[in-house]
Motif scaffolding. Structure first.
Motif, mmCIF file in Angstrom:
data_model
loop_
_atom_site.group_PDB
_atom_site.id
_atom_site.type_symbol
_atom_site.label_atom_id
_atom_site.label_comp_id
_atom_site.label_asym_id
_atom_site.label_seq_id
_atom_site.Cartn_x
_atom_site.Cartn_y
_atom_site.Cartn_z
ATOM 1 N N TRP A 72 -4.656 -5.080 -39.724
ATOM 2 C CA TRP A 72 -4.240 -5.731 -40.967
ATOM 3 C C TRP A 72 -5.456 -6.152 -41.778
ATOM 4 O O TRP A 72 -5.532 -5.909 -42.988
ATOM 5 C CB TRP A 72 -3.372 -6.948 -40.639
ATOM 6 N N ALA A 73 -6.441 -6.777 -41.116
ATOM 7 C CA ALA A 73 -7.626 -7.247 -41.829
ATOM 8 C C ALA A 73 -8.435 -6.091 -42.392
ATOM 9 O O ALA A 73 -9.010 -6.194 -43.486
ATOM 10 C CB ALA A 73 -8.484 -8.094 -40.893
ATOM 11 N N THR A 74 -8.501 -4.977 -41.682
ATOM 12 C CA THR A 74 -9.251 -3.819 -42.168
ATOM 13 C C THR A 74 -8.584 -3.231 -43.409
ATOM 14 O O THR A 74 -9.259 -2.868 -44.387
ATOM 15 C CB THR A 74 -9.358 -2.754 -41.073
ATOM 16 N N ALA A 75 -7.264 -3.139 -43.384
ATOM 17 C CA ALA A 75 -6.554 -2.645 -44.569
ATOM 18 C C ALA A 75 -6.811 -3.545 -45.770
ATOM 19 O O ALA A 75 -7.070 -3.068 -46.880
ATOM 20 C CB ALA A 75 -5.059 -2.538 -44.277
ATOM 21 N N ARG A 76 -6.760 -4.850 -45.563
ATOM 22 C CA ARG A 76 -7.003 -5.782 -46.662
ATOM 23 C C ARG A 76 -8.443 -5.683 -47.158
ATOM 24 O O ARG A 76 -8.708 -5.789 -48.359
ATOM 25 C CB ARG A 76 -6.710 -7.220 -46.217
#
Length: 301
Positions: A72-76
């Motif tokens: 999730w953090a990488t996508a954001r």
């Protein structure tokens, strides 16, 4: 991923540069924001290096939490907004999804940290290959068809161990917007045999991409002979890129279920366009009092 004739084992799509948005078609961010996204993405890759070393030491629940949070953090960090709809079963399941981009894997892991089924080439990717291996990915060598039964057996073993397994049964990426580009043969049925053997549900996931003001976009698509870096640059530049992951109704196979029929049912669920929300009712016009001689128009309510 490249163009070519029909191959049962190594599927190809009909996609090429014409399937991608033309310059200026997709709203773009400033150069400063593009650079910031690139730096943030590189930072998440460094986090992934540490995570790959840590995952084998963690209990299963903490491992799933860490994978979900990192994805999730990488996508954001890359400027991609994730929207998830639907509900996944509590028990282990085979998750099957349409395939357009390398971002698909991040989207699925952010929703359900499953064991990904990936082509063996990814094992050699820096950071991503190590992280996928540490997360229990099942690697498939498409150049050796005789390895297919072994890959299915490894999927079944993961399901029996209580871990969900995610696979992209089209076997290749494609734009998803032009019917003529769809890989011949649709969903490959081999992976579905693992769900039949173990007796777990199959959950079709519908992935879709939107960008700013457009209804749908192929901005994130990874097509033809383009490099990963070129695709990444396009993603970093896109303004308000959004990926949706819609979990459709689970399919429950039995021991005598035909895997080909199961694959077709799952593909139909993924291909079915989402229902449009009903339009809000149009309020009835307010009555207007008539203007009487010597009077005024009263609009008070």
């Amino acid at each position: 991923m490249t163009r070519g004739g029909h191959d049962l084992w190594r599927p190809t799509s009909g996609c090429g540069p014409a399937c991608l948005p033309v310059p200026g078609q997709v709203p773009a961010v400033s150069a400063a924001r593009w650079t910031g996204r690139l730096a943030a993405g590189l930072g998440m890759l460094l986090v992934g290096v540490g995570l790959a070393a840590l995952l084998p030491l963690l209990p299963a629940r903490e491992r799933r939490t860490m994978i979900r949070g990192w994805a999730w953090a990488t996508a954001r960090a890359l400027g991609v907004r994730l929207v998830a709809r639907g509900r996944l079963p509590r028990q282990p399941a085979l998750l099957v999804a349409n395939h357009a981009s390398w971002l698909d894997a991040l989207a699925v892991l952010a929703v359900a940290p499953a064991c990904l089924v990936a082509k063996s080439d990814i094992r050699a990717w820096p950071v991503i290959g190590r992280l996928a291996g540490a997360a229990g990915a099942v690697f498939v060598d498409r150049t050796r068809p005789r390895d297919l039964p072994g890959a299915v057996a490894r999927m079944a073993a993961a399901l029996r161990a209580g871990r969900p397994v995610a696979v992209f049964p089209e076997g290749t990426t494609w734009c998803g917007s032009t019917t003529g580009c769809r890989p011949v043969g649709g969903f490959r049925p081999a992976a579905f045999q693992a769900a039949i053997d173990v007796g777990v549900p199959v959950v079709p996931l519908r992935l879709g991409y939107r960008c700013a003001t457009t209804e749908a976009t192929t901005t994130a698509a990874f097509l033809g002979d383009e490099t990963l870096w070129r695709s990444l640059r396009r993603v970093l530049a896109a303004r308000e890129l959004e990926v949706s992951v819609v979990a459709t109704a689970a399919l429950h196979p039995t021991r005598d279920t035909d895997r080909g029929a199961l694959a077709r049912a799952a593909e139909a669920a993924v291909r079915l366009p989402p229902a449009r929300p009903p339009r809000p009712p149009v309020p009835a016009p307010r009555p207007v009092r008539p203007i009487l001689p010597g009077g005024t128009l009263d609009l008070a309510t």
